[in-house]
Design a protein around this motif. Sequence first.
Motif, PDB file in Angstrom:
ATOM      1  N   ARG A 154       0.856  -1.222   0.053  1.00 52.96           N
ATOM      2  CA  ARG A 154      -0.206  -0.027  -0.015  1.00 52.96           C
ATOM      3  C   ARG A 154       0.876   1.260   0.143  1.00 52.96           C
ATOM      4  N   SER A 155       1.640   1.313  -1.010  1.00 51.60           N
ATOM      5  CA  SER A 155       2.512   2.758  -1.085  1.00 51.60           C
ATOM      6  C   SER A 155       2.092   3.754  -1.987  1.00 51.60           C
ATOM      7  N   GLU A 156       1.056   3.498  -2.675  1.00 50.13           N
ATOM      8  CA  GLU A 156       0.605   4.509  -3.664  1.00 50.13           C
ATOM      9  C   GLU A 156      -0.077   5.550  -2.670  1.00 50.13           C
ATOM     10  N   HIS A 157       0.020   6.830  -3.342  1.00 50.60           N
ATOM     11  CA  HIS A 157      -0.778   7.992  -3.032  1.00 50.60           C
ATOM     12  C   HIS A 157      -2.236   7.587  -3.072  1.00 50.60           C
ATOM     13  N   LEU A 158      -3.253   8.114  -1.867  1.00 49.74           N
ATOM     14  CA  LEU A 158      -4.432   7.690  -1.729  1.00 49.74           C
ATOM     15  C   LEU A 158      -5.361   8.028  -3.001  1.00 49.74           C
ATOM     16  N   ALA A 159      -4.927   9.136  -3.628  1.00 45.73           N
ATOM     17  CA  ALA A 159      -5.729   9.330  -5.120  1.00 45.73           C
ATOM     18  C   ALA A 159      -5.620   8.212  -5.922  1.00 45.73           C
ATOM     19  N   ALA A 180     -22.562  10.066   2.958  1.00 47.52           N
ATOM     20  CA  ALA A 180     -21.372  10.277   4.158  1.00 47.52           C
ATOM     21  C   ALA A 180     -20.145   9.646   3.750  1.00 47.52           C
ATOM     22  N   ALA A 181     -20.056   8.388   3.388  1.00 41.04           N
ATOM     23  CA  ALA A 181     -18.691   7.940   2.666  1.00 41.04           C
ATOM     24  C   ALA A 181     -18.086   8.817   1.569  1.00 41.04           C
ATOM     25  N   ARG A 182     -18.898   9.049   0.818  1.00 40.03           N
ATOM     26  CA  ARG A 182     -18.447   9.953  -0.264  1.00 40.03           C
ATOM     27  C   ARG A 182     -17.880  11.189   0.135  1.00 40.03           C
ATOM     28  N   ALA A 183     -18.329  11.728   1.156  1.00 40.32           N
ATOM     29  CA  ALA A 183     -17.834  13.103   1.555  1.00 40.32           C
ATOM     30  C   ALA A 183     -16.815  12.886   2.609  1.00 40.32           C
ATOM     31  N   VAL A 184     -16.556  11.857   3.333  1.00 37.28           N
ATOM     32  CA  VAL A 184     -15.275  11.664   4.098  1.00 37.28           C
ATOM     33  C   VAL A 184     -14.342  11.251   2.833  1.00 37.28           C
ATOM     34  N   TRP A 185     -14.447  10.552   1.987  1.00 39.23           N
ATOM     35  CA  TRP A 185     -13.500  10.123   1.078  1.00 39.23           C
ATOM     36  C   TRP A 185     -12.922  11.451   0.404  1.00 39.23           C
ATOM     37  N   GLU A 186     -13.776  12.330  -0.054  1.00 37.59           N
ATOM     38  CA  GLU A 186     -13.310  13.644  -0.600  1.00 37.59           C
ATOM     39  C   GLU A 186     -12.517  14.611   0.479  1.00 37.59           C
ATOM     40  N   THR A 187     -12.789  14.532   1.399  1.00 35.36           N
ATOM     41  CA  THR A 187     -12.106  15.174   2.424  1.00 35.36           C
ATOM     42  C   THR A 187     -10.780  14.573   2.511  1.00 35.36           C
ATOM     43  N   LEU A 189      -9.167  13.011   0.138  1.00 33.33           N
ATOM     44  CA  LEU A 189      -8.408  13.141  -1.141  1.00 33.33           C
ATOM     45  C   LEU A 189      -7.795  14.817  -1.277  1.00 33.33           C
ATOM     46  N   ARG A 190      -8.389  15.619  -0.424  1.00 34.18           N
ATOM     47  CA  ARG A 190      -8.158  16.939  -0.375  1.00 34.18           C
ATOM     48  C   ARG A 190      -6.884  17.298   0.564  1.00 34.18           C
ATOM     49  N   ALA A 191      -6.521  16.260   1.278  1.00 34.10           N
ATOM     50  CA  ALA A 191      -5.505  16.364   2.244  1.00 34.10           C
ATOM     51  C   ALA A 191      -4.122  16.650   1.570  1.00 34.10           C
ATOM     52  N   PRO A 192      -3.115  17.295   1.956  1.00 31.45           N
ATOM     53  CA  PRO A 192      -1.905  17.318   1.391  1.00 31.45           C
ATOM     54  C   PRO A 192      -1.158  15.873   1.475  1.00 31.45           C
ATOM     55  N   VAL A 193      -0.552  15.369   0.247  1.00 30.94           N
ATOM     56  CA  VAL A 193      -0.015  14.095   0.247  1.00 30.94           C
ATOM     57  C   VAL A 193       1.253  14.324   1.056  1.00 30.94           C
ATOM     58  N   TRP A 194       1.590  13.120   1.672  1.00 32.18           N
ATOM     59  CA  TRP A 194       3.085  12.873   2.254  1.00 32.18           C
ATOM     60  C   TRP A 194       4.203  13.495   1.750  1.00 32.18           C
ATOM     61  N   ALA A 195       4.911  14.516   2.329  1.00 33.55           N
ATOM     62  CA  ALA A 195       6.025  14.999   1.405  1.00 33.55           C
ATOM     63  C   ALA A 195       7.514  14.626   1.928  1.00 33.55           C
ATOM     64  N   GLY A 196       7.273  13.971   3.072  1.00 36.02           N
ATOM     65  CA  GLY A 196       8.652  13.228   3.514  1.00 36.02           C
ATOM     66  C   GLY A 196       8.987  12.122   2.908  1.00 36.02           C
ATOM     67  N   PRO A 197      10.083  11.373   3.210  1.00 34.58           N
ATOM     68  CA  PRO A 197      10.583  10.149   2.813  1.00 34.58           C
ATOM     69  C   PRO A 197       9.799   9.094   2.920  1.00 34.58           C
ATOM     70  N   ASP A 258      -3.016  17.233  11.001  1.00 32.35           N
ATOM     71  CA  ASP A 258      -4.203  17.000  10.553  1.00 32.35           C
ATOM     72  C   ASP A 258      -4.277  16.540   8.938  1.00 32.35           C
ATOM     73  N   ALA A 259      -3.200  16.684   8.162  1.00 30.48           N
ATOM     74  CA  ALA A 259      -3.290  16.035   7.095  1.00 30.48           C
ATOM     75  C   ALA A 259      -2.852  14.476   7.144  1.00 30.48           C
ATOM     76  N   SER A 260      -1.994  14.176   8.119  1.00 27.66           N
ATOM     77  CA  SER A 260      -1.694  12.662   8.135  1.00 27.66           C
ATOM     78  C   SER A 260      -3.007  11.980   8.692  1.00 27.66           C
ATOM     79  N   TRP A 261      -3.867  12.611   9.478  1.00 27.38           N
ATOM     80  CA  TRP A 261      -4.895  11.915  10.220  1.00 27.38           C
ATOM     81  C   TRP A 261      -5.954  11.930   9.244  1.00 27.38           C
ATOM     82  N   ALA A 262      -6.195  12.749   8.346  1.00 27.76           N
ATOM     83  CA  ALA A 262      -7.028  12.853   7.293  1.00 27.76           C
ATOM     84  C   ALA A 262      -6.722  11.712   6.326  1.00 27.76           C
ATOM     85  N   ARG A 263      -5.550  11.619   6.144  1.00 27.32           N
ATOM     86  CA  ARG A 263      -5.275  10.307   4.899  1.00 27.32           C
ATOM     87  C   ARG A 263      -5.326   9.167   5.640  1.00 27.32           C
TER      88      ARG A 263
END
Length: 303
Positions: A154-159, A180-187, A189-197, A258-263
């Motif tokens: 599971r190394s892919e980006h969430l998108a 409701a599931a679609r709304a949580v999923w879209e939230t 997807l809007r979270a910043p992607v992981w920028a670290g290694p 916040d971004a990590s928790w959303a992802r």
Amino acid sequence: MGERSDSRLAAMRTDELNIDVVLVQRLVAGQFPRWAGLGVEAVDSGGTSNAMYRLGADLVVRLPRRAGAEGDVAKEHRWLPWLAPRLPVAVPVPLGQGLPAGNYPFRWSVYRWLDGATPDVGHLVAPGLLAEDLAGFIDALHRVDPAGGPDSYRSEHLAVRDTVTREAIEELRGVVDADAARAVWETALRAPVWAGPPVWIHADLQPGNVLVDRGRLGAVIDFGCLGLGDPAVDLIVAWYVLPGDVREAFRAAVAADDASWARGRGWALSIALVELRYYRDTNPVMAGHARRVIREVLDGRER
């Protein structure tokens, strides 16, 4: 590492092999004669990729059910002995690698049996302590030197999971709250992607892969998804194992922004939706966990 069950484990996919006690006895006797006299009993497991058989009192045989799971054998034999001393709780360390033989075409493994029981989610003895223990395991794993590690399953980006997740939502409309599931999923997807290694992640911290002893984390098992990826993937345990009243304490312990928790929430929802879509008629254990996770994610969604 599980409970004993019938000699043959029920199939969940059309491409699964028939695995039973007789086959395991034959494989062990032919390749590990020092263990040939030990009793063999099936282990009742909700797992979908491997069959587990208790071998005597101290060992367990783990056999891929299908071709897609065989690649995990070499990875686990390569990396688990190296990771084990770097982690705060026990993990499976292979004692022997079996080869294809007769009508069984895959490599397979013998491990030391790890004591403990999978958690009864919803009736945890000490959820706050378990949350601390899980946070400590995750933190230790993420800090291990990633040099040379393989990509996680599971190394892919969430998108990348967008299409399969939306398909699952629509197919399960009426079974789950699709809007409701679609709304949580879209939230998510809007979270910043992981920028670290990328870091080492277990990537499948579900109830069946966690062993507890008197309420505390005793071992983590099934590293088939092990590899490098976004650390947020391991946050799925917050919804798969932990109750809502300790979730924030767990989040603080792993220092999830916040971004990590959303992802992490998005990963938990996506995995659970796909599992429910696939296993609701074939694996009641997995389907039950998936339903509960979806409910937990949606009940606790940010508004």
